[in-house]
Design a protein around this motif. Structure first.
Motif, PDB file in Angstrom:
ATOM      1  N   GLU A  63       0.825  -1.199   0.000  1.00  0.00           N
ATOM      2  CA  GLU A  63       0.000   0.000   0.000  1.00  0.00           C
ATOM      3  C   GLU A  63       0.861   1.250   0.000  1.00  0.00           C
ATOM      4  OE1 GLU A  63      -3.363  -0.467   2.680  1.00  0.00           O
ATOM      5  OE2 GLU A  63      -3.219   1.722   2.917  1.00  0.00           O
ATOM      6  N   ILE A  64       0.671   2.045  -1.039  1.00  0.00           N
ATOM      7  CA  ILE A  64       1.435   3.292  -1.138  1.00  0.00           C
ATOM      8  C   ILE A  64       0.552   4.430  -0.640  1.00  0.00           C
ATOM      9  CG2 ILE A  64       2.728   4.788  -2.694  1.00  0.00           C
ATOM     10  CD1 ILE A  64       3.817   2.183  -3.154  1.00  0.00           C
ATOM     11  N   SER A  65       1.100   5.281   0.216  1.00  0.00           N
ATOM     12  CA  SER A  65       0.335   6.484   0.539  1.00  0.00           C
ATOM     13  C   SER A  65       1.154   7.700   0.106  1.00  0.00           C
ATOM     14  CB  SER A  65       0.001   6.538   2.029  1.00  0.00           C
ATOM     15  OG  SER A  65       1.093   6.970   2.770  1.00  0.00           O
ATOM     16  N   ALA A  66       0.536   8.492  -0.754  1.00  0.00           N
ATOM     17  CA  ALA A  66       1.232   9.643  -1.318  1.00  0.00           C
ATOM     18  C   ALA A  66       1.097  10.823  -0.384  1.00  0.00           C
ATOM     19  CB  ALA A  66       0.626   9.983  -2.676  1.00  0.00           C
ATOM     20  N   GLU A  67       2.201  11.493  -0.102  1.00  0.00           N
ATOM     21  CA  GLU A  67       2.165  12.675   0.751  1.00  0.00           C
ATOM     22  C   GLU A  67       2.752  13.849  -0.012  1.00  0.00           C
ATOM     23  OE1 GLU A  67       4.337  11.730   4.251  1.00  0.00           O
ATOM     24  OE2 GLU A  67       2.995  10.100   4.836  1.00  0.00           O
ATOM     25  N   TYR A  68       1.943  14.879  -0.144  1.00  0.00           N
ATOM     26  CA  TYR A  68       2.477  16.080  -0.774  1.00  0.00           C
ATOM     27  C   TYR A  68       3.477  16.707   0.181  1.00  0.00           C
ATOM     28  CZ  TYR A  68       2.707  20.893  -2.457  1.00  0.00           C
ATOM     29  OH  TYR A  68       3.140  22.121  -2.885  1.00  0.00           O
ATOM     30  N   ALA A  69       4.701  16.849  -0.249  1.00  0.00           N
ATOM     31  CA  ALA A  69       5.739  17.288   0.682  1.00  0.00           C
ATOM     32  C   ALA A  69       6.270  18.672   0.355  1.00  0.00           C
ATOM     33  CB  ALA A  69       6.883  16.273   0.672  1.00  0.00           C
TER      34      ALA A  69
ATOM     35  N   VAL C 124      11.673  18.496  18.076  1.00  0.00           N
ATOM     36  CA  VAL C 124      10.277  18.093  17.994  1.00  0.00           C
ATOM     37  C   VAL C 124      10.157  16.591  17.828  1.00  0.00           C
ATOM     38  CG1 VAL C 124       8.322  18.189  16.439  1.00  0.00           C
ATOM     39  CG2 VAL C 124       9.319  20.281  17.247  1.00  0.00           C
ATOM     40  N   ALA C 125      11.054  16.006  17.042  1.00  0.00           N
ATOM     41  CA  ALA C 125      11.027  14.556  16.858  1.00  0.00           C
ATOM     42  C   ALA C 125      11.328  13.847  18.179  1.00  0.00           C
ATOM     43  CB  ALA C 125      12.037  14.148  15.790  1.00  0.00           C
ATOM     44  N   TRP C 135       3.730  14.989  18.533  1.00  0.00           N
ATOM     45  CA  TRP C 135       4.139  16.308  18.081  1.00  0.00           C
ATOM     46  C   TRP C 135       4.144  16.387  16.565  1.00  0.00           C
ATOM     47  CZ3 TRP C 135       6.205  20.633  20.877  1.00  0.00           C
ATOM     48  CH2 TRP C 135       6.049  20.501  22.270  1.00  0.00           C
ATOM     49  N   ILE C 136       4.725  15.368  15.947  1.00  0.00           N
ATOM     50  CA  ILE C 136       4.786  15.382  14.484  1.00  0.00           C
ATOM     51  C   ILE C 136       3.376  15.226  13.949  1.00  0.00           C
ATOM     52  CG2 ILE C 136       5.707  14.205  12.463  1.00  0.00           C
ATOM     53  CD1 ILE C 136       7.932  15.349  13.824  1.00  0.00           C
ATOM     54  N   ASN C 137       3.070  16.012  12.935  1.00  0.00           N
ATOM     55  CA  ASN C 137       1.772  15.907  12.276  1.00  0.00           C
ATOM     56  C   ASN C 137       0.615  16.299  13.186  1.00  0.00           C
ATOM     57  OD1 ASN C 137       1.135  15.449   9.691  1.00  0.00           O
ATOM     58  ND2 ASN C 137       0.811  13.266   9.873  1.00  0.00           N
ATOM     59  N   ASN C 138       0.927  17.065  14.227  1.00  0.00           N
ATOM     60  CA  ASN C 138      -0.104  17.410  15.189  1.00  0.00           C
ATOM     61  C   ASN C 138       0.086  18.843  15.643  1.00  0.00           C
ATOM     62  OD1 ASN C 138      -2.296  16.963  16.738  1.00  0.00           O
ATOM     63  ND2 ASN C 138      -1.284  15.670  18.255  1.00  0.00           N
ATOM     64  N   TRP C 139      -0.932  19.403  16.305  1.00  0.00           N
ATOM     65  CA  TRP C 139      -0.883  20.827  16.615  1.00  0.00           C
ATOM     66  C   TRP C 139       0.272  21.262  17.519  1.00  0.00           C
ATOM     67  CZ3 TRP C 139      -1.271  22.300  21.645  1.00  0.00           C
ATOM     68  CH2 TRP C 139      -1.856  21.386  22.526  1.00  0.00           C
ATOM     69  N   THR C 218       0.617  14.867   6.465  1.00  0.00           N
ATOM     70  CA  THR C 218      -0.708  14.691   5.888  1.00  0.00           C
ATOM     71  C   THR C 218      -1.487  15.995   6.050  1.00  0.00           C
ATOM     72  OG1 THR C 218      -1.589  13.982   7.995  1.00  0.00           O
ATOM     73  CG2 THR C 218      -0.724  12.280   6.540  1.00  0.00           C
ATOM     74  N   PRO C 219      -2.580  16.138   5.311  1.00  0.00           N
ATOM     75  CA  PRO C 219      -3.336  17.389   5.359  1.00  0.00           C
ATOM     76  C   PRO C 219      -3.971  17.687   6.718  1.00  0.00           C
ATOM     77  CG  PRO C 219      -3.889  16.152   3.398  1.00  0.00           C
ATOM     78  CD  PRO C 219      -3.059  15.256   4.235  1.00  0.00           C
ATOM     79  N   ALA C 220      -4.049  16.711   7.601  1.00  0.00           N
ATOM     80  CA  ALA C 220      -4.841  16.882   8.823  1.00  0.00           C
ATOM     81  C   ALA C 220      -4.605  18.194   9.552  1.00  0.00           C
ATOM     82  CB  ALA C 220      -4.600  15.710   9.757  1.00  0.00           C
ATOM     83  N   TRP C 221      -3.351  18.577   9.739  1.00  0.00           N
ATOM     84  CA  TRP C 221      -3.064  19.797  10.480  1.00  0.00           C
ATOM     85  C   TRP C 221      -2.367  20.863   9.660  1.00  0.00           C
ATOM     86  CZ3 TRP C 221      -4.814  22.088  14.593  1.00  0.00           C
ATOM     87  CH2 TRP C 221      -5.513  21.320  15.529  1.00  0.00           C
TER      88      TRP C 221
END
Lengths: 431, 380, 275
Positions: A63-69, C124-125, C135-139, C218-221
């Protein structure tokens, strides 16, 4: 090269044989692969559609998940940070010189064992299907740093109708013909031009890809054979710059006023030739359709020799070092993505060129509707590429400054001498 | 008394703690980390320890830097001596002058020697970057602040449409760089039909290349008017190129509204009663400005001048977007050079070294500002 | 309107025209069609309201807008609290190490971002691994590192310092501690600077781009600035959508500014001491 990188190179080469054996036994099933990319909008949608297809159809349930970076420099940041924290994606998009830097930090996997693998790799027939330049471009000292998912090329856009009005039937084959046509355009604006007063034959946009393309077309190159030094003060480079300088002096060419200004002027019918990336094809179509609406086409750049030599470029897919299973899974995606069916789809949605010759068979319809694309496609077999060196991005800036100063009137030879010296000084940072 | 002092100290540190903790972690640690990185051959991952190699590459051998350090030392000693002599009540200017002035002269001499050494042995591109940064600061800050102060003062009067003016004048700072850079690039484009060229066309001048012009301003003026003015090299180096001048204009445009906002905040702290009292006493508005408003505004002015210096030395985004190859690096400030070293040259070690050197430069300027201007601030 | 005001108004109007130009163009371009952009029009031929819809959808503005609002507001509150607390002693108390501390704080402003990005990610990591909060990918990574900054401390210090000493004397007589004085007297007297600071910090948080890209995957935050990046095409012809997106992102800040600048109409130091 210093001891350290020599050593790691040696270890990589030595480990390759053992790697190939153990590679056959790696099991990639069920792996979750993170993919950092820089595509936006339509390209992103097209990429995600293809990824969904892979996720649904691949036999290993990868499963590949693409992340816009972000953009290329943002991915670079992420990679640097990731190499320190251990939190990297399993598949990334990288330009060749970025890849060289990553591999100096031992951050990337050599992909050649995967390509050569009996179980997971490409057959000889498949390997031959790749356009030679594309296949070669990511190799550095026998190590494969990346694999090409798509490519673009420098082409000559030309106004067919205007050229006819000037008395020429075919695009320029040599630089002399180019000069003739460009200077003829100066005196005779295009009949359908929207900006007749601003008529000119050629606008130069200062970009190293243009410079490289022009040097290649004359049979030259920017670095020596083993990429250990830049060769920027060559006869071909001098010819290139002096040719442009003379065009400018005669008033037959000038610099682009602002970015994509040449595109806009071309569309308005006041620019005869534009040398730019093939990825601009849809935009040129748009500007012409919204502009003076004339017949136009693309051709190879004017050449010195019989066979054209064209500048091809593009980012590649690279695999950072993670676990053998994840690396293999990422490679399998690359292999799938560069197979003809997928390439046909990707090329049409992204306006990049596919990397395999046999894709042409699946794109007949598309070729019919996009003749210029087809003409450019036919040139892909003649591709060559800019040198693969760390720090090349900075050298590009220096080349561009040299271009700007020479077309402005400064003498070419001292400028090129200085450029070569500085470029090689930068290279010494790394070795 | 001592108890109160102790209590004050404890209170002070307690109140400072949250901010200091966060700043220490996310502000100071990176500085330390950068220093650590700068001591190694570090492209994107740690390499060999090389000590001060990077610093030597940037500045030449230690002599140059030591001379500069000595200059700063003399300067602070000179200022130091001038104070106790004054505060002793026996204000003996002769004695003060006897000690402090020679020290200051010595400081200048040492500085010039050090600067000369560094310019001969250091990294020419980095030094060029520092010079361009200084030009950028010198030519934009005074203009910016003066215009902002004038506007803030003007818009503090009873004027119709004040609110609208204030909002519109703040727009440049708020407009996304993406948009304002595009507009500026086309305003100042080399095209004959660009707005800038049309304006100077009105006055009968030939189109200029603005952001793509690497000749410096006086040369350009000379080309236009036909008068050639040849200046000695050391003045030449401090005249901005036309491209840099255009970038400076852009930055003044962006930051005037921002400075004005802060001045406005400062003006609100001035009690209107004071102003009323002054005008009742018969002072005219210029007098009020000079003797009431400016002193009361001096904390804000001090703040803005410090922040402006730090900001212009660090400025990046608004400069990077306007760069063109034709400008031949005459727009490349130190921070642009550092960015390129980091991202294009992939050399984290050298980039970190340069950042720290830049930090030292800014810190020195801040210290000097503090001594020279800081003492005159009136806190009331 | 007084006669002598006319030249002043003329000058102000002229300055405004210059100030407005790029903004006006951005607004105009946001309503253009692709054709208008390509043929370099100044005004759209037909106003394209749908650009706003398109950019909103294509750049997932709903989510990003909410994220930006939350992130920026949290940062502002954090700054108000930590920096008021820190500015007070620097402005009004004397204690050992004050000058050096102030310089140390100021020096955090003097380092370029490209150099601080990576070490901050490392911190942060580390926090991500060693604290119960992600912390990563979160507020947290998007707000906490920025809840204190030297600019704010320096800014507030200047304003806190001009408050006359008589106020403190009066408060001390009433038995107030420094903290109480800060909260009950100093802060209410510093509404204009605090609001100004709030807005500037809000803007800084709103426009930050490099950091959010680094600490989110990811777009979440992700904030609005990343969404805007999504509208940038490599060949840059979809300017009309970019400008629509940019206009949307500017509106909240303008709204805040319009509200704040009313505070500047009057001086707000109340003379609490009579006689």
């Amino acid at each position: 090269m210093n001891i350290r990188s020599c050593f790691s190179l040696f270890m990589l080469l030595a480990s390759r044989t053992s790697a190939t054996d153990s590679l056959e036994r790696v099991d990639p099933s069920g792996q979750q692969i993170r993919f950092w990319h820089q595509h936006t909008r339509e390209r992103k949608d097209a990429l995600e559609a293809l990824i969904r297809k892979f996720n649904e159809t691949n036999p290993h349930k990868i499963e590949i998940s693409a992340e816009y970076a972000g953009q290329y420099s943002d991915i670079y940041n992420k990679m640097i940070a990731g190499l320190r924290t251990g939190d990297v994606a399993h598949l990334i998009v990288a330009y060749q010189n970025q890849a060289v830097t990553y591999s100096m930090a031992s951050g990337l996997v050599d992909l050649q064992p995967y390509v050569d693998s009996d179980k997971w790799g490409l057959t000889q027939e498949e390997k031959d299907d790749y356009f030679p330049a594309f296949y070669e471009q990511d190799m550095a000292h026998g190590i494969r740093l990346g694999f090409p998912p798509n490519r673009s090329m420098e082409v000559l856009y030309y106004n067919v109708d205007w050229l006819k009005e000037l008395g020429f039937d075919t695009p320029p084959r040599t630089w002399e013909q180019f000069r003739e046509m460009v200077c003829a355009a100066k005196g005779k604006p295009f009949s359908k031009s929207l900006l007749p007063g601003a008529s000119i034959g050629y606008q130069l946009s200062i970009d190293t890809s243009r410079f490289a393309a022009m040097v290649f077309s004359r049979g030259g190159s920017l670095a020596n054979k083993d990429n250990s030094a830049y060769t920027l003060n060559t006869p071909e480079a001098r010819e290139t710059l002096e040719f442009l300088q003379n065009l400018f002096k005669e008033g037959c060419a000038k610099q682009v006023a602002e970015r994509y200004g040449d595109q806009a002027d071309f569309g308005a019918g006041s620019l005869l030739f534009s040398i730019a990336s093939s990825s601009g094809l849809p935009f040129y179509k748009l500007v012409v359709d919204h502009g003076a609406q004339f017949q136009w086409d693309v051709a190879a750049l004017p050449q010195k020799g019989e066979t054209p030599i064209q500048n091809i470029y593009g980012a590649s897919l690279s695999i950072p070092k993670t676990t053998p299973q994840q690396q293999l899974a990422a490679w399998l995606f690359i292999r799938w993505f560069t197979s003809p069916a997928q390439q046909a789809q990707w090329a049409q949605s992204s306006n990049y060129f596919p990397v395999r010759k046999s894709v042409a068979l699946q794109m007949e319809d598309y070729f019919e509707k996009n003749i210029a694309y087809k003409h450019a496609f036919d040139l892909l077999q003649y591709g060559t590429f800019e040198p693969l060196m760390a720090g090349y991005d900075l050298v590009r800036d220096l080349i561009e400054q040299t271009m700007a100063s020479v077309v402005d009137g400064k003498p070419a030879v001292p400028a090129l001498q200085k450029l070569e010296k500085e470029a090689n000084a930068i290279l010494s940072d790394y070795y | 008394m001592a108890m109160r002092h102790l209590k004050d100290t404890v209170t002070a540190y307690a109140m400072l703690f949250p901010a200091l903790f966060l700043l220490g972690l996310f502000g100071i640690f990176p500085v330390g980390y950068a220093f650590y990185v700068s001591l190694h051959k570090w492209l994107i991952s740690p390499g060999d320890f090389v000590g001060f190699e990077h610093y030597k590459k940037a500045l030449g051998e230690p002599q140059g830097a030591l001379l500069l350090g000595a200059a700063l030392l003399c300067l602070s000693l000179g200022k130091l001596f001038s104070r106790p002599i004054e505060s002793k009540g026996r204000h003996s200017p002769r004695k003060a002058a006897l000690v402090s002035w020679p020290l200051i002269c010595l400081a200048c001499a040492l500085f010039l020697l050090g600067a000369r050494y560094i310019s001969q042995h250091g990294d020419p591109r980095f030094l060029k970057g520092l010079r361009i940064t200084s030009m950028y600061a010198i030519y934009s800050i005074p203009l910016q602040l003066t215009m902002a102060l004038g506007l803030a003062f003007l818009l503090h009067q009873k004027l119709r449409g004040k609110g609208a003016y204030r909002t519109i004048l703040f727009l440049p700072y708020v407009t996304p760089i993406m948009a304002s850079a595009i507009v500026f690039r086309s305003l100042f484009s080399p095209r004959e039909t660009s707005i800038a060229n049309r304006i100077i066309g009105f006055v009968g001048l030939q189109p200029l290349r603005w952001l793509s012009e690497d000749d410096h301003v006086i040369q350009v003026l000379g080309d236009i008017t036909g008068w050639t003015l040849s200046l000695p090299v050391w003045i030449d180096a401090w005249v901005p190129s036309l491209a840099l001048a255009s970038v400076i204009l852009y930055n003044i445009w962006v930051y005037v509204g921002y400075d004005m906002l802060i001045f406005m905040a400062g003006l609100t702290q001035i009690p209107p009663e004071l102003l009323d009292a002054a005008s009742i006493d018969g002072a005219n508005s210029r007098c009020i400005l000079r003797h009431v408003i400016l002193p009361l505004l001096s904390p804000t002015l001090y703040f803005l001048s410090m922040v402006a210096v730090i900001g212009t030395f660090k400025a990046f985004n608004h400069i990077y977007v306007l760069r063109t190859p034709a400008a031949q690096g005459t727009v490349d400030t130190a921070s642009v050079f550092i960015f390129d070293t980091f991202f294009k040259r992939n050399n984290a070690g050298y980039a970190s070294c340069l950042s720290l050197l830049l930090l030292v430069v800014i810190l020195s300027l801040t210290l000097i500002q503090r001594r020279v201007v800081g003492k005159r601030v009136f806190y009331g | 309107m007084k006669k002598k005001n006319i030249p002043i108004h003329a000058m102000l109007v002229f300055s405004c025209l210059i100030a407005m130009l790029p903004f006006a163009w951005m607004l105009s371009a946001s309503f253009m069609s692709r054709g208008d952009i390509l043929t370099r029009q100044i005004l759209p031929q037909v106003v394209q309201w749908k650009n706003y819809m398109d950019s909103w959808n294509q750049a997932r503005f709903g989510l990003y807008f909410r994220n930006s609002m939350v992130i920026s507001s949290l940062q502002v509150f954090g700054i108000w609290i930590t920096c008021s607390l820190a500015a007070y002693p620097l402005a009004r108390l004397s204690f050992p190490g004050k000058n050096i501390l102030f310089l140390l704080i100021l020096s955090t402003l003097m380092i370029p971002q490209s150099v601080t990005l990576v070490p901050n990610v490392l911190i942060v990591a580390w926090l991500d691994k060693h604290t119960p909060v992600a912390w990563i990918n979160n507020w947290p990574s998007l707000t906490i590192p920025f809840m204190s900054n030297a600019f704010a401390i320096f800014f507030l210090r200047q304003f806190f310092a001009v408050i006359p000493g008589e106020f403190w004397d009066a408060a001390r007589v009433d038995g107030a501690s420094h903290l109480r004085f800060l909260i009950r007297v100093v802060i209410p007297m510093s509404k204009a600077p605090l609001l100004t600071l709030g807005m500037l910090s809000f803007m800084g948080a709103w426009n930050a781009l490099a950091w959010p890209l680094l600490v989110t995957n990811t777009p979440a935050w992700r904030p609005l600035s990343v969404g805007l990046l999504n509208l940038v095409e490599e060949a840059g012809i979809e300017l009309h959508l970019q400008m629509a997106g940019a206009t949307i992102s500017v509106l909240p800040i303008l709204a805040i500014y319009a509200l704040i600048q009313r505070q500047f109409t009057d001086s707000i130091i109340q003379t609490g001491i009579k006689g």
